[in-house]
Design a protein around this motif. Structure first.
Motif, mmCIF file in Angstrom:
data_model
loop_
_atom_site.group_PDB
_atom_site.id
_atom_site.type_symbol
_atom_site.label_atom_id
_atom_site.label_comp_id
_atom_site.label_asym_id
_atom_site.label_seq_id
_atom_site.Cartn_x
_atom_site.Cartn_y
_atom_site.Cartn_z
ATOM 1 N N ILE A 1 0.672 -1.015 -0.067
ATOM 2 C CA ILE A 1 -0.205 -0.576 -0.139
ATOM 3 C C ILE A 1 1.112 1.224 -0.174
ATOM 4 C CG2 ILE A 1 -1.763 1.120 1.342
ATOM 5 C CD1 ILE A 1 -2.633 -1.434 0.402
ATOM 6 N N LEU A 2 0.996 1.904 -0.773
ATOM 7 C CA LEU A 2 1.408 3.621 -1.292
ATOM 8 C C LEU A 2 0.658 4.526 -0.495
ATOM 9 C CD1 LEU A 2 3.809 4.967 -1.359
ATOM 10 C CD2 LEU A 2 3.145 4.448 -3.832
ATOM 11 N N ASP A 3 0.145 5.073 0.114
ATOM 12 C CA ASP A 3 -0.905 6.175 0.499
ATOM 13 C C ASP A 3 -2.117 5.883 0.115
ATOM 14 O OD1 ASP A 3 1.820 8.097 1.077
ATOM 15 O OD2 ASP A 3 1.628 8.863 -0.721
ATOM 16 N N ASP A 4 -2.658 4.864 1.164
ATOM 17 C CA ASP A 4 -3.863 4.532 0.893
ATOM 18 C C ASP A 4 -3.843 3.367 -0.555
ATOM 19 O OD1 ASP A 4 -4.344 4.892 3.226
ATOM 20 O OD2 ASP A 4 -4.866 7.078 2.892
ATOM 21 N N GLU A 5 -3.058 3.470 -1.039
ATOM 22 C CA GLU A 5 -3.765 3.192 -2.587
ATOM 23 C C GLU A 5 -2.752 1.846 -2.743
ATOM 24 O OE1 GLU A 5 -1.936 5.479 -5.885
ATOM 25 O OE2 GLU A 5 -2.705 3.015 -7.517
ATOM 26 N N ASP A 6 -3.100 0.331 -3.383
ATOM 27 C CA ASP A 6 -3.035 -1.017 -3.444
ATOM 28 C C ASP A 6 -2.228 -0.918 -4.713
ATOM 29 O OD1 ASP A 6 -2.537 -3.697 -4.435
ATOM 30 O OD2 ASP A 6 -4.122 -3.838 -3.406
ATOM 31 N N VAL A 7 -1.175 -0.615 -4.102
ATOM 32 C CA VAL A 7 0.214 -0.614 -5.493
ATOM 33 C C VAL A 7 1.161 -1.826 -6.168
ATOM 34 C CG1 VAL A 7 0.620 1.968 -5.553
ATOM 35 C CG2 VAL A 7 1.882 0.373 -4.001
ATOM 36 N N THR A 8 0.439 -2.735 -5.612
ATOM 37 C CA THR A 8 0.681 -4.053 -5.464
ATOM 38 C C THR A 8 1.777 -4.199 -7.069
ATOM 39 O OG1 THR A 8 -0.005 -5.208 -3.914
ATOM 40 C CG2 THR A 8 0.662 -7.190 -5.286
#
Ligand code: DC
Length: 242
Positions: free
Chosen positions: A99-106
């Motif tokens: 998670i990058l700043d509330d976004e799933d960036v997997t």
């Protein structure tokens, strides 16, 4: 940040004799993540793939239009970012959720563009310094398998067991190409190989904490070995230490 994965306990080894901290280093495509994940599940340890931190910073930098060599901007950026690493939240082939700043960036951190820039971003001392403390804080939680480039040399120099996985660039590129195809990414093999060699070069020649085996690391040559064979080799090592 950052949680990791707690897998299933294992009766393979006498737990008293097991190393509590295991460092797994090696170049791109050497199989570190797959091996670390499998081993963590068997031992019931936390699995932490430190490459995702550098990838998340790289993604954030690319989105802001920062050059990988823009030292001051990257130094400021890495301090602002909130990166969480969690056990998988979806069953879509991921080993961890990032998670990058509330976004799933997997998956967003696994694009060829991130691949192409991550080594240059991770060579920046300010980026490494900021991420170092975060990695050590995760390791302080106990039974852990941490995978990366400088875990045995810099992040956890006192790790109980240090493994360094290696294989030829051709074999590592082949594995990477197969893994990318499973995600629907088609790249010509020479391009995948060139990218692996380019990252090897930057990762092992940077000034700060370059990729190299720790003096007390056990080198595991994975050339021609599948996952089970590598795990069997590591099992034998753990057995010898018990
Ligand atoms: O393991 P990976 O391919 O996801 O790592 C991506 C990049 O991150 C790698 O090319 C170099 C950097 N990295 C690093 O410098 N130190 C680590 N401990 C882990 C990764």
């Amino acid at each position: 940040m950052a949680d990791g994965r707690v897998g299933h306990s294992s009766d393979v080894h006498d737990r008293k004799a097991l190393p509590r901290t295991i460092a797994i280093d090696g170049p791109a495509g050497a199989g570190k993540s797959t091996i670390a994940d499998a081993l963590a599940q068997r031992l019931g340890y936390l699995y932490f793939d430190t490459g995702v931190l550098y990838r998340a910073v790289t993604l954030a930098a690319l989105r802001r239009g920062l050059a990988p060599g823009d030292h001051p901007s990257l130094a400021a950026l890495v301090e602002q970012l909130h990166i969480d690493v969690l056990p998988p939240t979806l069953q879509d082939g991921r080993g961890l959720t990032v998670i990058l700043d509330d976004e799933d960036v997997t998956w967003a951190i696994r694009t060829p563009e991130v691949d192409h820039n991550v080594s240059a971003v991770s060579a920046q001392p300010a980026v490494r310094q900021a991420l170092l403390q975060r990695q050590r804080a995760v390791a302080a939680r106990g039974g852990i398998i941490m995978a990366g480039r400088d875990i045995g040399t810099v992040v956890l120099p006192d790790a109980d067991l240090k493994l360094y996985l290696e294989a030829t660039p051709e074999e590592r590129a082949q594995r990477r190409a197969v893994e990318e195809q499973s995600r629907g990414l088609e790249r010509p093999f020479p391009e995948v190989l060139a990218e692996i060699e380019r990252r090897d070069d930057i990762d092992s020649h940077r000034a700060l904490s370059p990729l190299r085996p720790a003096a007390d690391a056990i080198i595991v040559d994975t050339e021609g070995l599948d996952i089970d064979a590598v795990l069997a080799t590591i099992d034998a090592l753990l057995g010898q230490r018990a």
